[in-house]
Write an enzyme that holds these catalytic residues in place. Sequence first.
Site, PDB file in Angstrom:
ATOM      1  N   HIS A 100       0.886  -1.169   0.000  1.00  0.00           N
ATOM      2  CA  HIS A 100       0.000   0.000   0.000  1.00  0.00           C
ATOM      3  C   HIS A 100       0.927   1.222   0.000  1.00  0.00           C
ATOM      4  O   HIS A 100       1.990   1.196   0.627  1.00  0.00           O
ATOM      5  CB  HIS A 100      -0.813   0.126   1.283  1.00  0.00           C
ATOM      6  CG  HIS A 100      -1.751  -0.980   1.603  1.00  0.00           C
ATOM      7  ND1 HIS A 100      -1.378  -2.110   2.260  1.00  0.00           N
ATOM      8  CD2 HIS A 100      -3.089  -1.081   1.421  1.00  0.00           C
ATOM      9  CE1 HIS A 100      -2.434  -2.874   2.448  1.00  0.00           C
ATOM     10  NE2 HIS A 100      -3.488  -2.283   1.961  1.00  0.00           N
ATOM     11  N   ASP A 103       2.180   2.059   3.465  1.00  0.00           N
ATOM     12  CA  ASP A 103       3.100   1.141   4.169  1.00  0.00           C
ATOM     13  C   ASP A 103       4.521   1.518   3.870  1.00  0.00           C
ATOM     14  O   ASP A 103       5.384   1.393   4.720  1.00  0.00           O
ATOM     15  CB  ASP A 103       3.028  -0.315   3.668  1.00  0.00           C
ATOM     16  CG  ASP A 103       1.663  -0.846   3.536  1.00  0.00           C
ATOM     17  OD1 ASP A 103       0.856  -0.560   4.415  1.00  0.00           O
ATOM     18  OD2 ASP A 103       1.418  -1.563   2.551  1.00  0.00           O
TER      19      ASP A 103
END
Length: 438
Positions: A100, A103
């Site tokens: 993501h 992240d």
Amino acid sequence: MSYFPEVNKVKYEGPDSDNPLAFRWYNPEEVVAGKTMKDHLRFTVVYWHTFRGNGTDPFGGGTMLRPWDDGSESVENACNRARVAFELIEKLDAPFYAFHDRDVAPEGSNLRETHANFDAVAQVLKEQQQRTGVQLLWGTANMFSNPRFMHGAATTCNVEVFAYAAAQVKKALEVTKELGGANYVFWGGREGYQCLYNTDMKRELDHLAQFFHMAIDYAKQIGFTGQFLIEPKPKEPTKHQYDSDAAACLNFLRAYDLLDSFKLNIETNHATLAGHEMMHELEYAGMQGALGSIDANTGDLLLGWDTDQFATNYYLTTQIMLVLLKYGLSPGGVNFDAKVRRESFEPIDLFYAHIGSMDAFARGLKVAAKIIEDGALSKIVSQRYSSWDSELGQKIESGNTSFAELEALMLAKGDAAPNGSGRQELLENIFNRYLDRV
Ligand code: XUL
Ligand code: CO
């Protein structure tokens, strides 16, 4: 500098090996059913659980020991973490990873700064991809952690949050393209509702469709040719997630003329939460030509939430591989959307977890391939439906009869032919026999 000095590149040693840091079943170049294991399985390490999971659960805070991480939200820490990530992925011999946006890179104090942070870390990811040959299976945008998304992203009641989400996905698509991502995933995040009293469901779903159409348009504009995927999940964090299961997703895609541009990313723990077997979700997606990729994990039947555990159960992995062999997976992969338990807090546990699940899928692949090669289940299925191969069956299947004609037939016969046995127990025994032998 190495962060896992006690681990060398994990190698295949065969089923008799007692080495916990060797593969017993996953032999990347071994050919099964006409393709190497590596090409069938397309194993993928996820960044979020493996490198950002800290062991938090609803009852307590983080437990993970991650000596490389200084615990800050600095770009420097994020870049260093990316280098560590690639050491692990490379040593595991996993050909892909997935992330993501949030992240890999921290949010800044405004969107412009956030984009710049993402670009800076993406540069390191690119260098590491080039250094190791590891590829990006998919990118996605985290549109659920930040409080701005409390009412959802594409389905929010706040139009500016929708616009922010659009900006975030636009950027995530650009970075995914830049890194050669094979797919782009939309998991539903907070796209759903907690309470119908305050929800305009039709308006929210219309907005979600608009959002997806804009994503398709933008992908075309920048030349991103990866596959778009949506990921069914019935609940958590919302009471009802709009992408609740494969059938609901496909209905949504069909209703809003999106079917040609999307496939599904099916996850085991989400299937369980939906009250389905993983095999059901895979088959439902596959039979409609919409099986794109899988998030490989499992739940715990005694815990009611999305525990995202590593799958080690051979029944499960064999069942999954039976369907994947039937429909194929590429450009998707077997993506370990799974996390080590909060009690397994040492870095080495990340290796044990991945090695065990890679082995379980590799063995599942071999068992499934043998079952298919021998027609062990399919012969019995064909036999079970053989009455449909008759003239009558063909007439019905081709749409060349009517209620009146069928009534006339049954009036003449008086009753239907007797049924045959379903043979469930025999089939379960056959399945066990294959598991015993491979
Ligand atoms: C959440 C989940 C996500 C997606 C990616 O349940 O599975 O991690 O896979 O956003
Ligand atoms: Co997932």
